[in-house]
Each structure stands twice: as structure tokens, then as C-alpha cells.
Design a protein around this motif. Structure first.
Motif, short mmCIF file in Angstrom:
data_model
loop_
_atom_site.label_atom_id
_atom_site.label_comp_id
_atom_site.label_asym_id
_atom_site.label_seq_id
_atom_site.Cartn_x
_atom_site.Cartn_y
_atom_site.Cartn_z
N CYS A 35 0.84 -1.19 0.00
CA CYS A 35 0.00 0.00 0.00
C CYS A 35 0.88 1.24 0.00
O CYS A 35 1.69 1.43 0.92
N ALA A 36 0.72 2.07 -1.01
CA ALA A 36 1.52 3.29 -1.12
C ALA A 36 0.83 4.43 -0.39
O ALA A 36 -0.40 4.54 -0.39
N VAL A 37 1.64 5.29 0.24
CA VAL A 37 1.14 6.44 0.97
C VAL A 37 2.04 7.63 0.64
O VAL A 37 3.22 7.45 0.31
N ALA A 38 1.50 8.83 0.71
CA ALA A 38 2.32 10.02 0.51
C ALA A 38 3.28 10.17 1.67
O ALA A 38 2.92 9.97 2.83
N PRO A 42 5.12 12.54 -3.27
CA PRO A 42 3.67 12.37 -3.37
C PRO A 42 3.25 10.96 -3.73
O PRO A 42 4.03 10.16 -4.27
N VAL A 43 1.99 10.64 -3.44
CA VAL A 43 1.54 9.25 -3.50
C VAL A 43 1.54 8.69 -4.92
O VAL A 43 1.74 7.48 -5.10
N GLU A 68 -3.37 10.62 -0.15
CA GLU A 68 -2.61 11.66 -0.82
C GLU A 68 -1.95 12.63 0.14
O GLU A 68 -1.08 13.40 -0.26
N GLY A 69 -2.38 12.62 1.40
CA GLY A 69 -1.81 13.55 2.37
C GLY A 69 -2.21 13.17 3.78
O GLY A 69 -3.04 12.28 3.99
N THR A 129 -0.78 7.19 7.73
CA THR A 129 -2.08 7.69 7.32
C THR A 129 -3.03 6.59 6.88
O THR A 129 -4.20 6.55 7.31
N ASN A 130 -2.60 5.71 5.99
CA ASN A 130 -3.48 4.64 5.50
C ASN A 130 -4.00 3.77 6.64
O ASN A 130 -5.18 3.45 6.70
N ILE A 131 -3.11 3.39 7.53
CA ILE A 131 -3.50 2.49 8.62
C ILE A 131 -4.45 3.20 9.58
O ILE A 131 -5.46 2.62 10.02
N ALA A 132 -4.18 4.45 9.90
CA ALA A 132 -5.06 5.20 10.79
C ALA A 132 -6.45 5.36 10.16
O ALA A 132 -7.47 5.24 10.85
#
Length: 308
Positions: A35-38, A42-43, A68-69, A129-132
Motif C-alpha cells: 500500500c503506497a502512501v504520501a 507524493p503518493v 494523498e496527504g 495515514t493509510n492504517i489510521a
């Protein structure tokens, strides 16, 4: 049985090496997705970088584009360290493979919900960010997480500000959500990852493998870097996360209460680690404090050498 993992990442040179190690260790690790995150860049670029890593390694795991952020703050990136594309020195072409349809957060939620029990390890190599977001949108999935192994934070000084490590600084609110989620956490802060220095001799061993992956790693670890980062060798922060899953005997630490400062000021992203249990609170993370770097790199170089 292989340990099921999801890698959440913002590649990044050291992220790339961590992913290479996970792909090479397919006898021990089942990478369900990347999973890619910024973060570092940038993502859109971190997603492309994850695909480039798959292409050169000759292995395949599904790649998803994510947030994205940060949850609250504007995104701050680190091209001054990792280069315009995030993987300066890798010498890789643009991706041939493509990302999966759908958002990384939806993939995390869907995959965790499908698990029979708490059987999936989240490997967090970038801002959280993604996990949260997954935990906020679907609190039930927390019960399906075996543990989270995080590269982030610092016991002492930071690397992006005097107080903070980059990943926690970029999205401190996300880090706070994750560290207060009630899930077992293993924390690899700068205090330990700065001991995981790949020496010039070890870097040369990657190149000596005469593989595309080895040449890519050699290029990333020998690229020009800001003088403030030193020249003794190259810290490979994120690889510690995957190495811990493979060789936990090379690491040790202590259960501590860890809290993240989300304030918009000089302490933004600071990880306060109650190492001596002054506050008498139960620990929410195993904070790693010692490592055997020579053995770690010997094993990692041997493992990664099997890739194309």
C-alpha cells in the motif's frame, strides 16, 4: 506457515530495500499487498516506485495507491534526501506493471475483515495515514491485526526537526491513532535504525551479486547525499521492520508507553517514550533498543541476492 503481511510504504530508498527483502523471503513471508502512501514523495510517485520495485525484483504482490496527504496537516515531502523521484540512484525505468483498482485503505479493511483471526502483520514503513484511516473507518478490523511493526519515531533527536522523526512528523495525528489503537506494536525508532548502517564494504556486496536488484541497491546507497547525513555508511531504516520478522533474535527492547505530539509547533511529531516507566502506565509498544547489524546485513545480502 508463512506470516501474512501488508506493507504500507512511501518508497524511498530504504523502503525499496525493505520490500526487496520481503519479496526475497517468500518462504517465510506472504506479502498480501503493498500500500503506497504520501511521504517521501507524493503518493502517485510512491505508487509508481512500488511498481518499479516489483518489476526489477521479478516478483509480484498487488500494489494499491493510498492517501494523498496527512489527516490534518499539509503534506511535506523529502526530495532533498531521496531525490526528485524518491529513489535517486536506483537507475530504474518507469513501471511496466500497474496498480490495482481501488484505494489502499479499502484493501486494508477488506483484507483484514476476511482474515479468520488476528493473523495479519502490518509493516509500516512510512507515515501511518493509510492504517489510521482504516482503523477510523472500520474499527472492527483492529481485532484482525496480529501486530504492527513500525519504522518511526525516535528516543532521542529527530531527523526532520530536532524533536521528530520524518514519518511521525508528516502525520502525527495518524501516528497517535495507531499507537493508541490497543494493538501490539513493535517500534523501530531512529535510535535503533541509525545503528543499522550498511557499510561501504556491504554496499559493494550488493553490487557484486551482478543482478538488476543488486545494482539498483548499490546505486541507491552510493548516491550523493546531504553532508549532514554522514559518510561512514548508509542507514537502512525501513529494512529493520522486515528483518525483525525474519530474525527477531537480532533485536531486543522494552515495553514502553509511547505518545505522539500532534501539536502544530516545534514538538510536532515527537515520540515521548517512557523508557524508565516514570508515568507507571502500561506499555503500548515494544521499543527496540539493540540490534546486531553485522549479522543482519550478512543475512539480508544473502537473502536479497536470489532476486533477479
Amino acid at each position: 506457515m508463512r506470516e501474512k503481511i501488508i506493507i504500507d510504504t512511501d518508497p524511498g530508498q530504504d523502503d525499496a530495500i525493505a520490500i526487496f527483502l520481503a519479496l526475497a523471503a517468500e518462504d517465510r513471508l506472504e506479502t498480501l499487498g503493498v500500500c503506497a502512501v504520501a511521504g517521501n514523495v507524493p503518493v502517485v510517485q510512491t505508487t509508481a516506485n512500488a511498481l518499479r520495485i516489483m518489476d526489477v525484483a521479478g516478483r509480484r504482490a498487488p500494489v494499491y495507491q493510498g492517501a494523498e496527504g496527512p489527516l490534518v496537516y499539509e503534506l511535506e515531502t523529502a526530495e532533498f534526501v531521496c531525490g526528485p523521484d524518491g529513489m535517486d540512484g536506483a537507475g530504474l525505468p518507469g513501471p511496466v506493471s500497474v496498480a490495482e483498482d481501488g484505494h489502499a485503505v479499502d484493501f486494508i479493511i477488506r483484507t483484514l475483515r476476511a482474515a479468520d483471526d488476528a493473523s495479519i502483520t502490518l509493516c509500516a514503513l512510512g507515515p501511518l495515514t493509510n492504517i489510521a484511516l482504516a482503523f477510523r473507518l472500520a474499527a472492527d478490523v483492529k481485532a484482525k491485526v496480529k501486530r504492527i511493526v513500525v519504522m518511526g519515531g525516535a528516543m532521542n533527536l529527530g531527523n526532520i526537526t530536532p524533536a521528530a522523526e520524518f514519518n511521525f512528523y508528516v502525520d502525527p495525528h495518524a501516528a497517535s491513532v495507531v499507537f493508541n489503537a490497543g494493538i501490539p506494536i513493535v517500534m523501530m525508532g531512529l535510535n535503533i535504525t541509525h545503528k543499522a548502517i550498511c557499510t561501504h564494504e556491504q554496499v559493494a556486496r550488493f553490487a557484486a551479486s551482478e543482478t538488476a536488484t543488486g545494482r539498483s541497491i548499490n546505486g541507491m546507497l552510493t548516491r550523493p547525499r546531504p553532508a549532514s547525513l554522514g559518510s561512514v555508511g548508509h542507514p537502512v531504516h525501513d529494512m529493520c521492520v522486515i528483518a525483525y520478522l525474519l530474525w527477531p533474535e537480532l533485536f531486543s527492547g522494552r515495553d514502553c508507553d509511547v505518545q505522539i505530539d500532534a501539536s502544530d509547533g516545534p514538538l510536532r511529531g515527537r515520540s515521548t517514550i517512557d523508557w524508565n516507566n516514570r508515568l507507571k502506565k502500561p506499555g503500548n509498544a515494544l521499543v527496540i533498543d539493540t540490534i546486531e547489524p553485522q549479522t543482519l546485513f550478512d543475512r539480508a545480502i544473502e537473502k536479497i541476492s536470489i532476486l533477479s
